[in-house]
Design a protein around this motif. Structure first.
Motif, short mmCIF file in Angstrom:
data_model
loop_
_atom_site.label_atom_id
_atom_site.label_comp_id
_atom_site.label_asym_id
_atom_site.label_seq_id
_atom_site.Cartn_x
_atom_site.Cartn_y
_atom_site.Cartn_z
N THR A 217 0.83 -1.20 0.00
CA THR A 217 0.00 0.00 0.00
C THR A 217 0.86 1.25 0.00
O THR A 217 0.57 2.23 -0.69
N GLU A 218 1.93 1.23 0.77
CA GLU A 218 2.81 2.39 0.84
C GLU A 218 3.42 2.71 -0.52
O GLU A 218 3.45 3.88 -0.93
N ALA A 219 3.88 1.69 -1.21
CA ALA A 219 4.49 1.92 -2.53
C ALA A 219 3.47 2.52 -3.49
O ALA A 219 3.79 3.44 -4.26
N ILE A 220 2.24 2.00 -3.46
CA ILE A 220 1.20 2.52 -4.35
C ILE A 220 0.83 3.95 -3.97
O ILE A 220 0.70 4.82 -4.84
N ALA A 221 0.64 4.19 -2.68
CA ALA A 221 0.27 5.53 -2.22
C ALA A 221 1.31 6.56 -2.64
O ALA A 221 0.98 7.66 -3.12
N LYS A 222 2.58 6.21 -2.50
CA LYS A 222 3.64 7.17 -2.85
C LYS A 222 3.69 7.41 -4.36
O LYS A 222 3.94 8.55 -4.80
N LEU A 223 3.45 6.36 -5.15
CA LEU A 223 3.41 6.55 -6.60
C LEU A 223 2.27 7.49 -6.99
O LEU A 223 2.45 8.40 -7.81
N LEU A 224 1.10 7.29 -6.40
CA LEU A 224 -0.05 8.13 -6.73
C LEU A 224 0.17 9.57 -6.27
O LEU A 224 -0.18 10.52 -6.98
N LEU A 225 0.74 9.74 -5.09
CA LEU A 225 1.02 11.09 -4.59
C LEU A 225 2.05 11.79 -5.48
O LEU A 225 1.94 12.99 -5.76
N LYS A 226 3.04 11.04 -5.93
CA LYS A 226 4.04 11.61 -6.83
C LYS A 226 3.43 12.00 -8.16
O LYS A 226 3.81 13.02 -8.76
N THR A 227 2.45 11.23 -8.61
CA THR A 227 1.84 11.47 -9.92
C THR A 227 0.86 12.63 -9.89
O THR A 227 0.84 13.46 -10.81
N ALA A 228 0.04 12.71 -8.83
CA ALA A 228 -1.04 13.72 -8.82
C ALA A 228 -1.47 14.01 -7.39
O ALA A 228 -2.60 13.70 -7.00
N ARG A 229 -0.61 14.61 -6.62
CA ARG A 229 -0.94 14.85 -5.21
C ARG A 229 -2.11 15.81 -5.03
O ARG A 229 -2.76 15.81 -3.99
N HIS A 230 -2.40 16.60 -6.05
CA HIS A 230 -3.53 17.53 -5.95
C HIS A 230 -4.88 16.86 -6.22
O HIS A 230 -5.91 17.52 -6.14
N ARG A 231 -4.85 15.56 -6.53
CA ARG A 231 -6.11 14.87 -6.80
C ARG A 231 -6.23 13.55 -6.03
O ARG A 231 -6.85 12.62 -6.49
N MET A 232 -5.61 13.53 -4.86
CA MET A 232 -5.74 12.41 -3.92
C MET A 232 -6.57 12.87 -2.73
O MET A 232 -6.37 13.98 -2.22
N VAL A 233 -7.49 12.03 -2.27
CA VAL A 233 -8.26 12.35 -1.07
C VAL A 233 -8.22 11.16 -0.12
O VAL A 233 -8.26 10.00 -0.54
N PHE A 234 -8.14 11.46 1.17
CA PHE A 234 -8.14 10.41 2.19
C PHE A 234 -9.56 9.94 2.48
O PHE A 234 -10.50 10.72 2.45
N ALA A 235 -9.69 8.64 2.78
CA ALA A 235 -10.98 8.11 3.21
C ALA A 235 -10.76 6.90 4.11
O ALA A 235 -9.86 6.09 3.88
N SER A 236 -11.60 6.78 5.14
CA SER A 236 -11.44 5.71 6.12
C SER A 236 -12.13 4.42 5.71
O SER A 236 -11.78 3.34 6.20
N ASP A 237 -13.17 4.50 4.88
CA ASP A 237 -13.98 3.34 4.50
C ASP A 237 -14.74 2.76 5.71
O ASP A 237 -15.14 1.61 5.70
N TRP A 238 -14.94 3.57 6.76
CA TRP A 238 -15.69 3.13 7.94
C TRP A 238 -17.13 2.81 7.52
O TRP A 238 -17.67 3.48 6.65
N PRO A 239 -17.79 1.80 8.07
CA PRO A 239 -17.37 0.90 9.16
C PRO A 239 -16.71 -0.38 8.67
O PRO A 239 -16.81 -1.41 9.32
N HIS A 240 -16.03 -0.30 7.52
CA HIS A 240 -15.24 -1.43 7.01
C HIS A 240 -16.13 -2.67 6.83
O HIS A 240 -15.86 -3.73 7.39
N THR A 241 -17.18 -2.50 6.05
CA THR A 241 -18.15 -3.57 5.85
C THR A 241 -17.46 -4.86 5.42
O THR A 241 -16.59 -4.86 4.56
N ARG A 242 -17.89 -5.94 6.05
CA ARG A 242 -17.32 -7.27 5.88
C ARG A 242 -15.94 -7.40 6.52
O ARG A 242 -15.31 -8.45 6.46
N PHE A 243 -15.46 -6.31 7.10
CA PHE A 243 -14.22 -6.33 7.89
C PHE A 243 -14.46 -5.64 9.23
O PHE A 243 -13.55 -5.01 9.78
#
Length: 294
Positions: A217-243
């Motif tokens: 996940t870290e490698a993917i997140a950093k690639l996406l941030l490097k590519t387009a940090r102005h179009r990334m948004v954080f989300a928790s996915d709460w309440p983590h349905t099925r998890f």
């Protein structure tokens, strides 16, 4: 956590609302009170409620929660059929804080025919364009590959949920080069070619076999941030349905670290969300009254 931060993907559910015939599971009670108690723990006040697949196109649970929280703190992403939902209904939802429509191609059992899906996307784009809504896609990278030609032509913002649902099992040993994730090149190409494509940093545990370490996940997140940090948004996915019961706080902490490394903490947690979800709460509040108790 930056002041005024947003959680751009979470759900409320209740057994009191009718399920769609195609519902894959029965929900527990995850009320707005429960949601805001969780958000308080991670330091977030503003939320985007996303329609869960179990309710189909019946947005009652989500809309009731939006009415309660008010437009100063809440936004919504609904589900609807563009063939039988008129513009007046969409406008009424807009006044409540709805800013997008969700198309779920990942957690349903429906077949994926690229030509049919492209026509469907065009229909939705025509429906939401007047309100400048977002089309949110729950889709995997292999499916995204088949749509990469049509997405830049839609004329509306398209947000890809959950890192694009990468198939990390096919990414041998989670090497550090995230560009080798199957299908990732199509997502980064879209991000580079058009400013209308956005991505949610969310739901990593659904796809990362090494979710505890978050190495992939870290490698993917950093690639996406490097590519387009102005179009990334954080989300928790709460309440983590099925998890249910997952402790998402380590992921929140890591997202803060990754964003800070790219000088993008305010962007990922607040500024990008305000742009994506059209934080026009002042004029909306004037039209529909004061926000709710939250």
């Amino acid at each position: 956590m930056p002041e005024g931060a947003w959680d751009s993907h979470m759900h409320v559910t209740s057994p009191e609302y009718p399920l769609a015939k195609s519902a894959a599971y029965k929900p527990s009670l995850h009320s707005l009170d429960h949601a805001m108690a969780f958000e308080k723990k991670i330091g977030i006040k503003n939320i985007v409620l996303v329609q869960p697949s179990i309710y189909g196109n019946d947005n009652s649970c989500l809309l009731d929660a939006l009415k309660e929280i008010g437009t100063a703190r809440g936004r919504g992403v609904v589900a609807f059929d563009p063939d039988d939902t008129d513009g007046r209904t969409l406008w009424e939802w807009h006044q409540l804080g709805v800013r997008g429509v969700r198309l779920n191609f990942k957690s349903t059992n429906e077949s994926f025919d690229p030509d049919t899906v492209k026509k469907t996307l065009c229909k939705y784009a025509a429906a939401v364009y007047p309100l400048e809504w977002v089309i949110e896609l729950f889709i995997d990278l292999e499916q995204l590959r088949l749509l990469s030609d049509i997405i830049p032509q839609l004329g509306v913002k398209v947000c890809i949920a959950h890192f694009g649902a990468p198939d990390m099992r096919r990414w041998e040993s989670h090497p550090s080069d995230a560009s080798k994730v199957p299908g990732m090149q199509h997502l980064t190409a879209l991000l580079s070619q058009t400013d209308q494509t956005w991505v949610k940093l969310s739901g990593h545990y659904r796809y990362d076999p090494l979710a505890d370490s978050m190495a992939g996940t870290e490698a993917i997140a950093k690639l996406l941030l490097k590519t387009a940090r102005h179009r990334m948004v954080f989300a928790s996915d709460w309440p983590h349905t099925r998890f249910e019961g997952l402790d998402v706080k380590p992921f929140v902490s890591r997202c803060l670290d990754w964003a800070e490394e790219f000088d993008a903490k305010d962007l990922v947690f607040r500024e990008n969300a305000e742009e994506l979800w059209d934080d026009s709460s002042d004029w909306v509040a004037e039209m529909i009254g004061e926000p709710g108790q939250y």
